[in-house]
Design a protein around this motif. Sequence first.
Motif, mmCIF file in Angstrom:
data_model
loop_
_atom_site.group_PDB
_atom_site.id
_atom_site.type_symbol
_atom_site.label_atom_id
_atom_site.label_comp_id
_atom_site.label_asym_id
_atom_site.label_seq_id
_atom_site.Cartn_x
_atom_site.Cartn_y
_atom_site.Cartn_z
ATOM 1 N N TYR A 1 0.841 -1.179 0.000
ATOM 2 C CA TYR A 1 0.000 0.000 0.000
ATOM 3 C C TYR A 1 0.879 1.232 0.000
ATOM 4 O O TYR A 1 2.053 1.177 0.338
ATOM 5 C CB TYR A 1 -0.946 0.019 1.209
ATOM 6 N N SER B 1 -10.163 10.296 -6.842
ATOM 7 C CA SER B 1 -9.975 9.100 -6.017
ATOM 8 C C SER B 1 -9.470 9.474 -4.628
ATOM 9 O O SER B 1 -9.915 8.913 -3.619
ATOM 10 C CB SER B 1 -8.983 8.152 -6.692
ATOM 11 N N HIS C 1 -11.517 8.849 -1.041
ATOM 12 C CA HIS C 1 -10.879 8.107 0.048
ATOM 13 C C HIS C 1 -10.911 8.917 1.335
ATOM 14 O O HIS C 1 -11.268 8.398 2.416
ATOM 15 C CB HIS C 1 -9.437 7.766 -0.327
ATOM 16 N N TRP D 1 -5.478 2.667 2.153
ATOM 17 C CA TRP D 1 -5.335 2.595 0.698
ATOM 18 C C TRP D 1 -4.572 1.334 0.302
ATOM 19 O O TRP D 1 -3.528 1.014 0.851
ATOM 20 C CB TRP D 1 -4.599 3.824 0.192
ATOM 21 N N ASP D 2 -5.125 0.617 -0.674
ATOM 22 C CA ASP D 2 -4.499 -0.588 -1.217
ATOM 23 C C ASP D 2 -4.291 -0.360 -2.710
ATOM 24 O O ASP D 2 -5.265 -0.156 -3.456
ATOM 25 C CB ASP D 2 -5.421 -1.791 -0.963
ATOM 26 N N ASP D 3 -3.051 -0.389 -3.161
ATOM 27 C CA ASP D 3 -2.755 -0.119 -4.568
ATOM 28 C C ASP D 3 -3.422 -1.135 -5.490
ATOM 29 O O ASP D 3 -3.857 -0.796 -6.597
ATOM 30 C CB ASP D 3 -1.244 -0.113 -4.805
ATOM 31 N N TYR E 1 -7.023 -0.226 -5.761
ATOM 32 C CA TYR E 1 -7.122 0.966 -6.614
ATOM 33 C C TYR E 1 -7.028 0.591 -8.086
ATOM 34 O O TYR E 1 -7.832 1.047 -8.914
ATOM 35 C CB TYR E 1 -6.027 1.981 -6.258
ATOM 36 N N GLY F 1 -9.687 0.774 -2.426
ATOM 37 C CA GLY F 1 -9.117 1.412 -3.606
ATOM 38 C C GLY F 1 -10.233 2.155 -4.303
ATOM 39 O O GLY F 1 -11.385 1.682 -4.342
#
Length: 366
Positions: A19, A31, A35, A72-74, A77, A201
């Motif tokens: 992340y 985005s 979030h 947040w998690d890439d 996303y 995400g």
Amino acid sequence: MHRILPIGLIALIMPSFAYGYGEGADIPEGSRVIHLLTNEARTNTKEALASCGSNCSEGLDCHDEVLAPLYWDDGLYRAAQFHANMLNAIDSSEKAPCMQHKSPCTLRKDAADRFPKKCSGDPGCACDGGTAVCGNNGTSTSERVKMFASGYSAENLASTSSKPYDAFMLWLYENGNGSGCEWNTSNGHRFNILGKSHSIGVGYTKAREGKYYGIASQDFSGAVPNDPSALTAGAGYRDSEALWFKTHYYSETPASKVTVTINGVSSELTKTRGTEKHGVYGSNSIDEPEACAEYYFEATDSAGKLTRFPTTGVLLYNCEKSWSDGSSGSDSGCSASVNQTSRQSVFAIFAALTLLAFGFRRRIHA
């Protein structure tokens, strides 16, 4: 007119994931805003839903008053942005994009590996056969998300022609239609936002040329990060009344000071919701930047530890990109004058050093 679609599944608790702490030039500004607003709502759900009225028919006591933030998690996303891009490329009507949770085609097995550099999500490069039709039941939601991320629990979708703030409020204040204190298709977006997931995400696209609506998407998971940042999110955005710069703080050690620095000028932020250990800090008294602006947040806790968001580089407001590594040659989308000023400064320093060296040489030879 706006369209919103929720989908919820049993949360899957998966191993820790990769992340970020705010870095990423490809992450849309919308985005980041959504979030931040999600974690703001979870800071105190009763305050967040105070103006929901009869739309929140399940009642304010249906939700835990305080919920931990979503990190947040890439991977999530990328899954959300890929799906938003694909839906935005397909029409369901003359002015609206496709709106469905399942992919409108069977995705290529290497779709995640090709995203975004080799394929942004366009059906021509992402679908087996190169075509997609709105309404087709292709790759399932969970299968698609797991191509990008380690886990999946729920997804929110919205088509919107307005600001990220308005898209988020469509979800949070959706009409529950008299439903009770449980998830269903009428209140599902709100229940997903205020649910038991741990990571998120967010994808966001603006309307294509000649269209009225873009897509906002949220993918959720039960995955828990190993070492999360005390500042979980931050963004500059406009709500229905004002320009805000806000960040979300979450730590066992209370915050003693939180600031935002915009184009080199720092301003202390005040707590707008929550507590010193779990709160939102912001300001709506900062003048609108005249052009692309660089900014970042900092929080100092009671033990003197400093946390920065983003960890490296700077966030960008009203620019083509939403983050830059801060170097003068980076592709930030900021005005050319910013980089030009940096180059001029370098030339000025070089010229001064040259003159100094020339003078020193003359004294040596005198």
